[in-house]
Design a protein around this motif. Sequence first.
Motif, PDB file in Angstrom:
ATOM      1  N   TYR B 109       1.183  -0.701  -0.250  1.00  0.00           N
ATOM      2  CA  TYR B 109       0.088  -0.199  -0.341  1.00  0.00           C
ATOM      3  C   TYR B 109       0.776   1.275  -0.098  1.00  0.00           C
ATOM      4  O   TYR B 109       0.835   2.393  -0.512  1.00  0.00           O
ATOM      5  CB  TYR B 109      -0.765   0.294   1.421  1.00  0.00           C
ATOM      6  N   GLY B 110       2.325   1.315   1.241  1.00  0.00           N
ATOM      7  CA  GLY B 110       2.805   2.622   1.389  1.00  0.00           C
ATOM      8  C   GLY B 110       3.928   2.711  -0.351  1.00  0.00           C
ATOM      9  O   GLY B 110       4.215   3.950  -0.624  1.00  0.00           O
ATOM     10  N   GLY B 111       3.968   1.706  -1.117  1.00  0.00           N
ATOM     11  CA  GLY B 111       4.435   2.161  -2.850  1.00  0.00           C
ATOM     12  C   GLY B 111       3.210   3.287  -3.790  1.00  0.00           C
ATOM     13  O   GLY B 111       4.771   3.819  -4.019  1.00  0.00           O
ATOM     14  N   ILE B 112       2.560   2.841  -3.208  1.00  0.00           N
ATOM     15  CA  ILE B 112       1.582   4.245  -4.230  1.00  0.00           C
ATOM     16  C   ILE B 112       1.697   5.888  -3.467  1.00  0.00           C
ATOM     17  O   ILE B 112       0.923   5.794  -2.191  1.00  0.00           O
ATOM     18  CB  ILE B 112       0.504   3.951  -3.648  1.00  0.00           C
ATOM     19  N   ARG B 113       2.331   6.584  -3.882  1.00  0.00           N
ATOM     20  CA  ARG B 113       2.607   7.605  -3.458  1.00  0.00           C
ATOM     21  C   ARG B 113       1.834   8.649  -3.467  1.00  0.00           C
ATOM     22  O   ARG B 113       1.997  10.260  -2.728  1.00  0.00           O
ATOM     23  CB  ARG B 113       4.347   8.248  -3.706  1.00  0.00           C
ATOM     24  N   ILE B 114       0.283   8.995  -4.368  1.00  0.00           N
ATOM     25  CA  ILE B 114      -0.166  10.211  -4.574  1.00  0.00           C
ATOM     26  C   ILE B 114      -1.714   9.594  -3.641  1.00  0.00           C
ATOM     27  O   ILE B 114      -2.212   8.071  -3.469  1.00  0.00           O
ATOM     28  CB  ILE B 114      -0.565  10.956  -5.468  1.00  0.00           C
ATOM     29  N   ASN B 115      -2.536  10.531  -3.325  1.00  0.00           N
ATOM     30  CA  ASN B 115      -3.666  10.001  -2.747  1.00  0.00           C
ATOM     31  C   ASN B 115      -5.166   9.890  -3.528  1.00  0.00           C
ATOM     32  O   ASN B 115      -5.922   9.235  -3.976  1.00  0.00           O
ATOM     33  CB  ASN B 115      -4.018  10.783  -1.354  1.00  0.00           C
ATOM     34  N   SER B 116      -4.588  10.359  -5.036  1.00  0.00           N
ATOM     35  CA  SER B 116      -6.070  10.391  -5.883  1.00  0.00           C
ATOM     36  C   SER B 116      -5.155  10.192  -7.609  1.00  0.00           C
ATOM     37  O   SER B 116      -4.410  11.263  -6.952  1.00  0.00           O
ATOM     38  CB  SER B 116      -6.729  11.431  -5.332  1.00  0.00           C
ATOM     39  N   LEU B 117      -5.562  10.001  -8.281  1.00  0.00           N
ATOM     40  CA  LEU B 117      -5.220  10.194  -9.401  1.00  0.00           C
ATOM     41  C   LEU B 117      -6.179  10.798 -10.472  1.00  0.00           C
ATOM     42  O   LEU B 117      -7.605  10.083 -10.314  1.00  0.00           O
ATOM     43  CB  LEU B 117      -4.891   9.008 -10.011  1.00  0.00           C
ATOM     44  N   ALA B 118      -6.515  11.962 -10.618  1.00  0.00           N
ATOM     45  CA  ALA B 118      -7.134  12.814 -11.605  1.00  0.00           C
ATOM     46  C   ALA B 118      -8.186  12.731 -12.687  1.00  0.00           C
ATOM     47  O   ALA B 118      -6.933  12.336 -12.673  1.00  0.00           O
ATOM     48  CB  ALA B 118      -6.615  14.470 -11.298  1.00  0.00           C
ATOM     49  N   GLU B 129       4.867  10.220  -9.549  1.00  0.00           N
ATOM     50  CA  GLU B 129       3.960  10.945  -8.549  1.00  0.00           C
ATOM     51  C   GLU B 129       3.405   9.429  -7.950  1.00  0.00           C
ATOM     52  O   GLU B 129       3.517   9.459  -6.753  1.00  0.00           O
ATOM     53  CB  GLU B 129       2.888  11.843  -9.125  1.00  0.00           C
ATOM     54  N   VAL B 130       2.776   8.873  -9.160  1.00  0.00           N
ATOM     55  CA  VAL B 130       2.214   7.778  -8.484  1.00  0.00           C
ATOM     56  C   VAL B 130       3.366   6.429  -7.955  1.00  0.00           C
ATOM     57  O   VAL B 130       3.274   6.004  -6.268  1.00  0.00           O
ATOM     58  CB  VAL B 130       1.446   6.526  -9.039  1.00  0.00           C
ATOM     59  N   MET B 131       4.646   6.870  -8.703  1.00  0.00           N
ATOM     60  CA  MET B 131       5.467   5.438  -7.984  1.00  0.00           C
ATOM     61  C   MET B 131       6.942   5.965  -8.024  1.00  0.00           C
ATOM     62  O   MET B 131       7.986   5.855  -9.013  1.00  0.00           O
ATOM     63  CB  MET B 131       4.889   4.286  -9.320  1.00  0.00           C
ATOM     64  N   PRO B 132       7.236   7.152  -6.974  1.00  0.00           N
ATOM     65  CA  PRO B 132       8.687   8.099  -7.643  1.00  0.00           C
ATOM     66  C   PRO B 132       9.852   6.838  -7.394  1.00  0.00           C
ATOM     67  O   PRO B 132      10.747   6.708  -7.564  1.00  0.00           O
ATOM     68  CB  PRO B 132       8.881   8.378  -6.746  1.00  0.00           C
ATOM     69  N   PHE B 133       9.378   6.070  -6.491  1.00  0.00           N
ATOM     70  CA  PHE B 133      10.080   4.628  -6.793  1.00  0.00           C
ATOM     71  C   PHE B 133      11.384   3.187  -7.311  1.00  0.00           C
ATOM     72  O   PHE B 133      10.075   3.571  -7.917  1.00  0.00           O
ATOM     73  CB  PHE B 133       9.889   4.028  -5.198  1.00  0.00           C
ATOM     74  N   GLU B 134      12.133   3.195  -7.300  1.00  0.00           N
ATOM     75  CA  GLU B 134      12.409   2.573  -7.716  1.00  0.00           C
ATOM     76  C   GLU B 134      12.387   0.853  -7.973  1.00  0.00           C
ATOM     77  O   GLU B 134      13.336  -0.259  -7.942  1.00  0.00           O
ATOM     78  CB  GLU B 134      13.911   2.968  -8.410  1.00  0.00           C
ATOM     79  N   ASN B 135      10.794   0.450  -7.389  1.00  0.00           N
ATOM     80  CA  ASN B 135      10.575  -0.901  -7.676  1.00  0.00           C
ATOM     81  C   ASN B 135      10.965  -1.630  -8.867  1.00  0.00           C
ATOM     82  O   ASN B 135      10.233  -1.485  -9.800  1.00  0.00           O
ATOM     83  CB  ASN B 135       9.425  -0.844  -6.831  1.00  0.00           C
ATOM     84  N   TYR B 136      11.408  -3.718  -8.272  1.00  0.00           N
ATOM     85  CA  TYR B 136      11.361  -3.715  -9.787  1.00  0.00           C
ATOM     86  C   TYR B 136      10.371  -4.527  -9.212  1.00  0.00           C
ATOM     87  O   TYR B 136      10.481  -5.197  -8.315  1.00  0.00           O
ATOM     88  CB  TYR B 136      12.599  -4.620  -9.661  1.00  0.00           C
ATOM     89  N   THR B 192       2.092 -18.664  -8.822  1.00  0.00           N
ATOM     90  CA  THR B 192       3.109 -17.587  -8.953  1.00  0.00           C
ATOM     91  C   THR B 192       1.610 -16.352  -9.100  1.00  0.00           C
ATOM     92  O   THR B 192       1.582 -15.758  -9.962  1.00  0.00           O
ATOM     93  CB  THR B 192       2.987 -17.185 -10.811  1.00  0.00           C
ATOM     94  N   LEU B 193       2.936 -15.992  -8.630  1.00  0.00           N
ATOM     95  CA  LEU B 193       2.918 -14.204  -8.071  1.00  0.00           C
ATOM     96  C   LEU B 193       3.979 -12.955  -8.135  1.00  0.00           C
ATOM     97  O   LEU B 193       5.023 -13.304  -8.155  1.00  0.00           O
ATOM     98  CB  LEU B 193       3.218 -14.217  -6.284  1.00  0.00           C
ATOM     99  N   ALA B 194       3.412 -12.095  -8.657  1.00  0.00           N
ATOM    100  CA  ALA B 194       3.419 -10.731  -9.265  1.00  0.00           C
ATOM    101  C   ALA B 194       3.810  -9.594  -7.584  1.00  0.00           C
ATOM    102  O   ALA B 194       2.962  -9.541  -7.299  1.00  0.00           O
ATOM    103  CB  ALA B 194       3.293  -9.651 -10.226  1.00  0.00           C
ATOM    104  N   LEU B 195       5.020  -9.151  -7.246  1.00  0.00           N
ATOM    105  CA  LEU B 195       5.395  -8.598  -5.807  1.00  0.00           C
ATOM    106  C   LEU B 195       6.712  -7.457  -6.492  1.00  0.00           C
ATOM    107  O   LEU B 195       7.250  -7.523  -7.479  1.00  0.00           O
ATOM    108  CB  LEU B 195       5.723  -8.923  -4.839  1.00  0.00           C
ATOM    109  N   PRO B 196       6.585  -6.213  -5.570  1.00  0.00           N
ATOM    110  CA  PRO B 196       7.613  -5.312  -6.002  1.00  0.00           C
ATOM    111  C   PRO B 196       8.321  -6.019  -5.145  1.00  0.00           C
ATOM    112  O   PRO B 196       8.629  -6.762  -4.018  1.00  0.00           O
ATOM    113  CB  PRO B 196       6.980  -4.535  -5.367  1.00  0.00           C
ATOM    114  N   ASP B 197      10.169  -6.141  -6.080  1.00  0.00           N
ATOM    115  CA  ASP B 197      11.051  -6.927  -4.872  1.00  0.00           C
ATOM    116  C   ASP B 197      11.650  -6.029  -3.658  1.00  0.00           C
ATOM    117  O   ASP B 197      11.750  -6.814  -2.548  1.00  0.00           O
ATOM    118  CB  ASP B 197      12.230  -5.904  -5.740  1.00  0.00           C
TER     119      ASP B 197
END
Lengths: 307, 247
Positions: B109-118, B129-136, B192-197
């Motif tokens: 949940y914490g990987g999404i960095r904005i509260n809404s997408l207009a 803005e949604v995903m500034p982290f370099e998560n693979y 099979t499960l897709a996850l951020p690293d």
Amino acid sequence: MKEGRRKFIEQLGMGGFLLTAGKFPWQAWTGDVDVVKITILHTNDVHSRIDPFPMDGSRNAGLGGAAKRAAMIKRIRKANENILLFDSGDIFQGTPYFNFYGGELEMKLMTEMGYDAATMGNHDFDGGIDGFVNQLKHANFDILMANYNFDNTPMQGKSKPYKVFEKQHIRIGVFGLGIELDGLVPQKLYGDTQYNDPVKAAMKTSAILKHNEKCDYVICLSHLGYRYDESKVSDVSLARESKDIDLILGGHTHTFLKEPTIVENMVGKPVTINQAGWAGILLGNIDLYFERNKKGKCVSCKNITVK
Amino acid sequence: MYHKGKLIFAVLLATLLSCHKTQTYYSYHEARTYRIDERSRAEDTAVVRIIQPYKNALDGKMNEVVGYNAAELVKGKPSSTMTNWMADGVREGYEIISGKKVDVALQNYGGIRINSLAAGDITVGKMYEVMPFENYLVVMECSGEVLLKLLNRVALYGGWPISRGSGFVMRDSMAAAVVINQKPLDLQATYTLALPDYVANGGDDCSFLKDLPREDTGLLVRDILIAYVRNKKIIQPDNETRISQLK
């Protein structure tokens, strides 16, 4: 009279004492003593922060920015003769500038600002070793790394364990240390880079600098991190276990220090540790004063205890 | 006399060389920190000149429109239009790029960095803005048992983004009535499960995932989402309740 000198006199309770630049106050009665000031400037974990943080009401709004840092460095260069400028790693990653240009702009700007050397942080592998090597053509400064073995990687021959800088006959030895990459960086990005024990590498390299290279002062550019609760090696633990390091300029933990930390090393000598936050919000500055004379002893040293 | 003078000179020279050698001593240091803030107005013109073309091109790239959002997406727990969009985007985006299938995609949940997408155009910059982290993205294989353990974590956190066709009921902060890919969870089956690293590496107290067989896709979660939006062109909100709280 330069700012540093004035403050120095005030600290000695000698404000208003008239003296010429380049002389300690007590030279009036001790005679032939030269003093050389070397200004160390340093950053760490700039993380591709080219522009200041946007003015969006967030905590760091308006802070940092390469153009302002460059102006500040230029101003300090104008007022001081002997400047060394270092970075302790994590130059890359954190803004779209890195995603789109792979670190090219970061390297060009550090070259423009006149950086003398940098060490590598874990995020400097984020574009792969090839990605880092590709940007070295834009970097007119040395990459110092004493505890990574880059044989069989594209970095082979592109870094040095240490470098000696000479300013007015004062020899400053500088070496670099990197953090353990396993578990922190995907193996595919750091490839065949071998991580070696940073304490062992530091002991060996700092001894070479002090004794073989006859350096007057030894600086470690470290991306190990300031301090940890667990037994993991850090700048503080390294300082305690060391013998020949005078100053550790750290990174990785994004630590903001009010003043440098002084730690006693294995032989009871003080080691200074500093870190300059992150994102280019701060520029660290440590002025070193050296005395040169023919007396066979240091006139100023015993008068001043290093806090 | 001649010899004596020469001797005196030699002695003098020797004395000079032995006793009057210049030596260097480190004496003292002085530290200060410069803060670079809005008050430091001066900008170095050479540096500004170097940055300018990169900045202009970057602004152009960040303003690039990748798709259209039909209605505002809002982030919330345990299920929301934004978390649904995110998990579906990761799963479908990955399937589009790789041609491979996964049973379920989960995101922290914490990987999404904005509260809404207009509602309106979705730009590349917005995706940053949604995903500034370099998560693979990491694709893992795990048993139904391990998956349940993970979903119990998710329940403890009050719900994470989970892809369409999967979900559960939170009962006493545990996952119950779990459905994966439209079938009830089978503890003996392999998924099979897709996850951020970040999660796959043990983040958010998921250390039990660390040693599972995995494929590091090398794909940034953000790039996967961008691929998904480009492919979809128009994003319609999906307000399906995938995770619910047992009352």
